[in-house]
Design an enzyme around this catalytic site. Structure first.
Site, PDB file in Angstrom:
ATOM      1  N   ASP A 188       0.738  -1.071   0.125  1.00 47.96           N
ATOM      2  CA  ASP A 188      -0.203   0.016   0.073  1.00 47.96           C
ATOM      3  C   ASP A 188       0.886   1.336  -0.054  1.00 47.96           C
ATOM      4  OD1 ASP A 188      -2.036   1.632   0.474  1.00 47.96           O
ATOM      5  OD2 ASP A 188      -3.440  -0.240   0.988  1.00 47.96           O
ATOM      6  N   HIS A 260      -2.675   3.172  -4.661  1.00 46.64           N
ATOM      7  CA  HIS A 260      -2.199   2.529  -3.433  1.00 46.64           C
ATOM      8  C   HIS A 260      -0.842   2.084  -3.565  1.00 46.64           C
ATOM      9  CE1 HIS A 260      -5.734   3.103  -0.611  1.00 46.64           C
ATOM     10  NE2 HIS A 260      -6.482   2.799  -1.753  1.00 46.64           N
ATOM     11  N   GLU A 323      -9.850   2.834  -5.142  1.00 44.46           N
ATOM     12  CA  GLU A 323      -9.231   4.542  -4.775  1.00 44.46           C
ATOM     13  C   GLU A 323      -8.017   4.808  -5.634  1.00 44.46           C
ATOM     14  OE1 GLU A 323     -10.850   4.532  -0.116  1.00 44.46           O
ATOM     15  OE2 GLU A 323      -8.873   3.456  -0.525  1.00 44.46           O
ATOM     16  N   TYR A 414     -16.212  -4.463   8.144  1.00 44.57           N
ATOM     17  CA  TYR A 414     -15.040  -3.391   8.358  1.00 44.57           C
ATOM     18  C   TYR A 414     -14.914  -3.706   9.750  1.00 44.57           C
ATOM     19  CZ  TYR A 414     -13.442  -2.193   4.009  1.00 44.57           C
ATOM     20  OH  TYR A 414     -13.188  -2.110   2.444  1.00 44.57           O
TER      21      TYR A 414
HETATM   22  C1  ACM Z   1     -10.976  -0.187   0.767  1.00 45.03           C
HETATM   23  O1  ACM Z   1     -11.231  -0.265   1.980  1.00 45.03           O
HETATM   24  N1  ACM Z   1     -10.230   0.767   0.240  1.00 45.03           N
HETATM   25  C2  ACM Z   1     -11.021  -1.285  -0.197  1.00 45.03           C
END
Ligand code: ACM
Ligand code: ZN
Length: 495
Positions: A188, A260, A323, A414
């Site tokens: 990342d 990322h 993203e 999450y």
């Molecule tokens: C993510 O939570 N950006 C996949």
């Protein structure tokens, strides 16, 4: 007469209490566990384990490793006439199914395929633990199998690095809950954690950051002044893959692209659009600097994937795709020329162009890519599976296009979210996903047709570690929510 009714009721009550006292998580599909007076059905007395077929000896050995970690003596691996677990190989419709039955002389027979027998043994670990704690004898009749085939947990080792020993412990915890997929988020913006021999700077430079932002001090920025580093060598990875395989867990590695990717671009800025020096990010969030979409950047990623494919036998390889800021591509003459030459609509089309190249490359090697739901934007690559995180919409859209889906919507899955009162919980990224919320999750959307529902492989929870710096904290965030997710995915909505 009256007293007889009362004593019968008391007996029934004891039966129920005793039955209820034996718990397996995730709950089996059918479980009849009844207490026995005779000491001859005491799981605490088990002394041997015998695999009728050589191919089940691995499962017996791993079972013993678990017992020892739980501070119980390992069972002797041999056939005996009493107090024995006997493993019997049988082909089943679903390879994860198993049954457990108590036979004469406290012989516990576990039947199933290799993975089924393994899950039977994971159930036995929980029952043995309870038996050793409360000393009750019991007879078992369990018939069990999973509701979903993708039962996943993710761990972000980029934002914070966790040592190899902890990764193994995490895998043990997954296995005990009959989870079968470990999504390993290895790269990342804040750190690159996997050794790639062809590009040594990825770990020499990309695995290090100068410091870490303190709490949420974005503006004005406050750093802690403490350098962070760490990565897994290819030998470490081979060891962990073997360890996971023995526990019937598939590791899905994630190499983030084209966004990322700042840690990679810090090591090799020539693969960015501006080609200027960069630095591994020390605060949380997303870097504007992403991979350029030119052929040499694609080649760079393919070289990395060559080594990743060698290390990980997984059918699915996660390529990220989430993203991706488009600012650099908008200003990059090379990226703009690719848009023009390929008659792409815009930068979303460019993202799709990039992912499609990677899809074709990985598919040609006999594997498949899986990516975050942004890979739908600009058109889904032909062979890609989708991991739906921004709600379920991406997963629904992908299933309608006949693509495989893993559900991991933020609101339910999450595990970096708060699980209790913000004022008393450790600082977290935000959100609120408590145990009950996880239990309430149903991975298959009702809006899909029966045929579309088949594309929902299952679900997983994600443990992003921006605000989770220690292994103890990872466990605190993962448990007990993982137990709830295991029941959603294994036990299923019908139960
Ligand atoms: C993510 O939570 N950006 C996949
Ligand atoms: Zn570019």
């Amino acid at each position: 007469m009256h007293s007889k009714i009362i004593s019968t009721l008391i007996a029934i009550l004891f039966f129920c209490l005793n039955t209820a006292a034996q718990t397996i998580i995730p709950a089996p599909q059918l479980q009849i566990i009844y207490p026995e007076k005779s000491k001859s059905s005491n799981l605490a007395n088990l002394s041997c384990i015998y695999a009728e077929y050589v191919s089940l000896q691995d499962e017996a050995a791993v079972f013993n490793e678990f017992l020892v970690k739980m501070n119980y003596p390992a069972l002797e691996i041999k056939s005996a006439s009493h107090d024995m677990i006997k493993l019997v190989l049988k082909n089943t419709k679903n390879e994860d199914e198993y049954s457990i039955q108590t036979k004469e002389n406290n012989i516990i027979e576990i039947t199933g395929s290799k993975s089924g027998v393994f899950y039977g043994l994971m159930s036995m670990l929980q029952l043995i633990h309870q038996s050793k704690s409360n000393g009750t004898s019991m007879s078992l009749n369990i018939i069990d199998g999973p509701a979903y085939k993708w039962r996943g947990m993710h761990l972000d080792v980029s934002r914070h690095f966790f040592p190899k020993e902890f990764v193994k412990k995490y895998i043990d915890i997954l296995a005990l809950h009959k989870m079968n997929t470990f999504h390993w988020h290895l790269t990342d913006d804040q750190g690159w954690r996997i050794e790639i021999k062809k590009y040594p700077l990825l770990t020499q430079l990309g695995s290090k950051r100068k410091e870490t932002m303190v709490a949420k001090n974005f503006e004005p920025y406050i750093g802690d002044g403490k350098p962070v580093e760490g990565f897994y060598t290819q030998e470490d990875i081979k060891e962990i893959v073997k360890y996971a395989t023995q526990r019937h867990i598939n590791i899905v590695p994630e190499i983030e692209m084209p966004g990322h990717a700042l840690a990679a671009l810090t090591a090799y800025p020539q693969f960015s659009c501006k080609k200027l020096p960069l630095d591994v990010l020390t605060k949380w969030g997303v870097s504007d600097d992403v991979l350029c979409t030119n052929d040499s950047s694609v080649r760079f990623v393919e070289d990395i994937l060559d080594e990743v494919l060698e290390l990980f036998p997984s059918k699915y390889i996660h390529i990220g795709g989430d993203e991706v800021p488009k600012v650099r591509w908008k200003e990059c003459p090379v990226c703009q020329k690719i848009i023009k030459d390929n008659k792409l609509k815009d930068e979303h089309g460019l993202q799709s162009y990039f992912i499609k190249k990677i899809d074709a490359y990985v598919t040609a090697k006999g594997r498949s890519i899986i990516g975050w739901d942004e890979i739908l934007e600009g058109g889904l690559a032909p062979n890609a599976a989708v991991m739906s995180w921004r709600g379920e919409e991406g997963g629904i859209a992908a299933a309608k296009q006949k693509h495989n889906v893993v559900m991991t919507p933020g609101a339910y899955c999450y595990f970096d979210h708060y699980q209790g009162n913000k004022n008393t919980e450790p600082l977290s990224i935000g959100g609120f996903t408590d145990l009950e919320k996880v239990y309430s999750y149903e991975p298959t959307p009702a809006s899909l047709s029966a045929n579309e529902k088949k594309y929902i492989m299952g679900a997983q929870a994600n443990v992003w570690t921006e605000y989770i710096p220690t292994t103890e904290h990872v466990e605190y965030m993962a448990l007990p929510r993982m137990c709830a997710l295991a029941e959603v995915l294994w036990t299923g909505a019908k139960k």
